[in-house]
Design a protein around this motif. Structure first.
Motif, PDB file in Angstrom:
ATOM      1  N   ILE A 146      -6.448  -0.586  -0.471  1.00 57.49           N
ATOM      2  CA  ILE A 146      -6.612   0.695  -1.154  1.00 57.49           C
ATOM      3  C   ILE A 146      -7.913   0.703  -1.950  1.00 57.49           C
ATOM      4  O   ILE A 146      -8.298  -0.302  -2.549  1.00 57.49           O
ATOM      5  N   CYS A 172     -10.649   8.930   0.463  1.00 60.30           N
ATOM      6  CA  CYS A 172     -10.696   9.211  -0.979  1.00 60.30           C
ATOM      7  C   CYS A 172     -11.158  10.644  -1.245  1.00 60.30           C
ATOM      8  O   CYS A 172     -10.632  11.321  -2.128  1.00 60.30           O
ATOM      9  N   GLU A 225     -10.848   4.474  -6.060  1.00 57.85           N
ATOM     10  CA  GLU A 225     -10.647   5.876  -6.386  1.00 57.85           C
ATOM     11  C   GLU A 225      -9.180   6.285  -6.222  1.00 57.85           C
ATOM     12  O   GLU A 225      -8.590   6.923  -7.094  1.00 57.85           O
ATOM     13  N   ARG A 226      -8.599   5.896  -5.098  1.00 61.96           N
ATOM     14  CA  ARG A 226      -7.196   6.244  -4.870  1.00 61.96           C
ATOM     15  C   ARG A 226      -6.273   5.508  -5.822  1.00 61.96           C
ATOM     16  O   ARG A 226      -5.259   6.055  -6.240  1.00 61.96           O
ATOM     17  N   THR A 227      -6.611   4.275  -6.181  1.00 57.40           N
ATOM     18  CA  THR A 227      -5.806   3.561  -7.170  1.00 57.40           C
ATOM     19  C   THR A 227      -5.746   4.365  -8.466  1.00 57.40           C
ATOM     20  O   THR A 227      -4.671   4.568  -9.036  1.00 57.40           O
ATOM     21  N   PHE A 285      -6.351   7.629  -8.917  1.00 54.16           N
ATOM     22  CA  PHE A 285      -5.619   8.881  -8.703  1.00 54.16           C
ATOM     23  C   PHE A 285      -4.117   8.641  -8.658  1.00 54.16           C
ATOM     24  O   PHE A 285      -3.343   9.354  -9.290  1.00 54.16           O
ATOM     25  N   PHE A 286      -3.693   7.635  -7.917  1.00 49.73           N
ATOM     26  CA  PHE A 286      -2.260   7.412  -7.749  1.00 49.73           C
ATOM     27  C   PHE A 286      -1.606   6.942  -9.038  1.00 49.73           C
ATOM     28  O   PHE A 286      -0.439   7.254  -9.297  1.00 49.73           O
ATOM     29  N   VAL A 304      -8.216  12.860  -0.740  1.00 50.11           N
ATOM     30  CA  VAL A 304      -7.286  12.801  -1.884  1.00 50.11           C
ATOM     31  C   VAL A 304      -7.830  13.656  -3.021  1.00 50.11           C
ATOM     32  O   VAL A 304      -7.083  14.406  -3.655  1.00 50.11           O
TER      33      VAL A 304
END
Length: 140
Positions: A55, A97, A58-60, A62-63, A100
């Motif tokens: 992962i 990303c 950026e997604r870390t 966001f999540f 997302v």
């Protein structure tokens, strides 16, 4: 966006870059996501031997925010490069990303791509992902 806020986000992203888990690529990325409520959510990239579960930073970020029921965002700072790099290059978000970001961010969302607190570029989401596909395309 205020330069002081930009530098604070870059600094937080740089700190996260240092704790990335990248035993395979040795390419460390950190991100700092500013929510509209003023809270900052950070993330680093985390790799996996089978690659698919890997992962991005950026997604870390966001999540982490989304898992705490935060859904409105102002900006994200991204900084990355080889773990042994003396000088960093600009590290742009991957397509996943960007998608997302498209799901959760408005057109005024700011994306800061940094080499350092003093060297950075600022983009809006439409500049990063023109003609984007988002919730409005599904929900009408």
């Amino acid at each position: 966006m205020d330069e002081k806020i930009i530098k604070e986000l870059i600094s937080k992203a740089a700190g996260m870059r240092k704790i990335s888990y990248t035993p395979y690529s040795k390419f460390n990325v950190g991100a700092a996501l500013l929510a509209k409520n003023g809270q900052v959510y950070t993330g680093c990239n985390i790799e996996n031997a089978s690659y698919t579960p890997t992962i991005c930073a950026e997604r870390t970020a966001f999540f982490k925010a989304i898992s705490e029921n935060v859904r409105e965002f102002t900006a994200i700072a991204i900084i990355g490069g080889a773990s042994d790099a003396e000088e960093l290059e600009y590290c742009f978000p991957c397509g996943v990303c960007r998608q997302v970001m498209s799901e959760f961010c408005d057109d005024d969302f700011i994306i800061i791509i940094a080499k350092s607190e003093d060297e950075y570029k600022v983009y809006t989401l439409p500049q990063m992902l023109p003609e984007r596909f988002g919730p409005k395309d599904v929900l009408g």
